[in-house]
Design a protein around this motif. Structure first.
Motif, short mmCIF file in Angstrom:
data_model
loop_
_atom_site.label_atom_id
_atom_site.label_comp_id
_atom_site.label_asym_id
_atom_site.label_seq_id
_atom_site.Cartn_x
_atom_site.Cartn_y
_atom_site.Cartn_z
N GLU A 115 -3.42 -7.05 -0.45
CA GLU A 115 -3.85 -5.95 -1.31
C GLU A 115 -5.10 -5.26 -0.75
O GLU A 115 -5.19 -4.03 -0.73
CB GLU A 115 -4.13 -6.47 -2.72
N LYS A 117 -5.98 -5.17 2.40
CA LYS A 117 -5.53 -4.44 3.59
C LYS A 117 -4.91 -3.10 3.20
O LYS A 117 -5.17 -2.08 3.83
CB LYS A 117 -4.53 -5.27 4.39
N GLU A 118 -4.08 -3.13 2.15
CA GLU A 118 -3.45 -1.90 1.66
C GLU A 118 -4.50 -0.88 1.23
O GLU A 118 -4.39 0.31 1.55
CB GLU A 118 -2.55 -2.20 0.46
N ILE A 119 -5.49 -1.33 0.49
CA ILE A 119 -6.55 -0.44 0.02
C ILE A 119 -7.29 0.17 1.21
O ILE A 119 -7.54 1.38 1.26
CB ILE A 119 -7.53 -1.20 -0.92
N ASP A 121 -6.18 0.47 4.33
CA ASP A 121 -5.25 1.37 5.04
C ASP A 121 -5.17 2.73 4.34
O ASP A 121 -5.16 3.77 4.99
CB ASP A 121 -3.86 0.75 5.17
N GLN A 122 -5.12 2.70 3.01
CA GLN A 122 -5.05 3.94 2.24
C GLN A 122 -6.32 4.77 2.44
O GLN A 122 -6.27 5.98 2.62
CB GLN A 122 -4.82 3.63 0.75
N ARG A 123 -7.47 4.11 2.40
CA ARG A 123 -8.75 4.80 2.63
C ARG A 123 -8.80 5.42 4.00
O ARG A 123 -9.31 6.51 4.21
CB ARG A 123 -9.93 3.83 2.44
N LYS A 124 -8.26 4.71 4.99
CA LYS A 124 -8.25 5.19 6.38
C LYS A 124 -7.41 6.47 6.49
O LYS A 124 -7.80 7.41 7.14
CB LYS A 124 -7.66 4.10 7.28
N LYS A 125 -6.27 6.49 5.78
CA LYS A 125 -5.39 7.67 5.79
C LYS A 125 -6.06 8.87 5.13
O LYS A 125 -5.84 10.00 5.52
CB LYS A 125 -4.08 7.37 5.06
N GLU A 126 -6.87 8.60 4.08
CA GLU A 126 -7.52 9.68 3.33
C GLU A 126 -8.69 10.30 4.09
O GLU A 126 -9.08 11.42 3.80
CB GLU A 126 -8.02 9.14 1.98
N SER A 127 -9.26 9.56 5.05
CA SER A 127 -10.44 10.11 5.75
C SER A 127 -10.08 10.86 7.01
O SER A 127 -9.04 11.09 7.40
CB SER A 127 -11.42 9.00 6.07
#
Length: 127
Positions: A115, A117-119, A121-127
């Protein structure tokens, strides 16, 4: 600009939890709901309610002699403000340092690690 969320004590948090779950409520209803959770006297609870009104965390309606209280701030707003305050007080605002300290000492399940890691990864995609 958003108003500053008031700092509330641990005892005041307990009272606010009641209002976030049962609102509006009278002081007597809150006293009844806290009776099984605390050993506080009714006057203590009324004092905490009055402090929360003064701090702007609770509002009220008066009908005759009865006061009905309700939260003026959400639990989410308080949690965000407390988290930010905690981060600044203990870690000088350094989120990475705080996370590393928690992760070193905390036992996490595989599901919790996934979970996180998912969070991230999501933050990385948003930046």
């Amino acid at each position: 600009m958003k108003e500053k969320i008031p700092r509330i004590s641990e005892s005041e948090w307990e009272v606010m939890k009641v209002f976030w779950n049962h609102s509006p409520a009278s002081a007597n209803e809150v006293i009844e709901l806290l009776d099984s959770k605390t050993d506080w006297k009714p006057t203590t609870i009324k004092t905490l309610i009055n402090r929360l009104v003064k701090k702007g965390a609770l509002g009220f309606h008066q009908k005759g002699k009865t006061y009905s209280y309700f939260p003026l701030i959400s639990e989410e707003e308080c949690l965000k403000a407390e988290s930010s305050s905690f981060l600044n007080r203990l870690y000088g605002g350094a989120l990475k340092v705080m996370i590393v300290n928690f992760l070193k000492d905390e036992k996490l399940t595989e599901a919790e690690i996934d979970e996180l890691k998912e969070i991230l990864d999501q933050r990385k995609k948003e930046s």
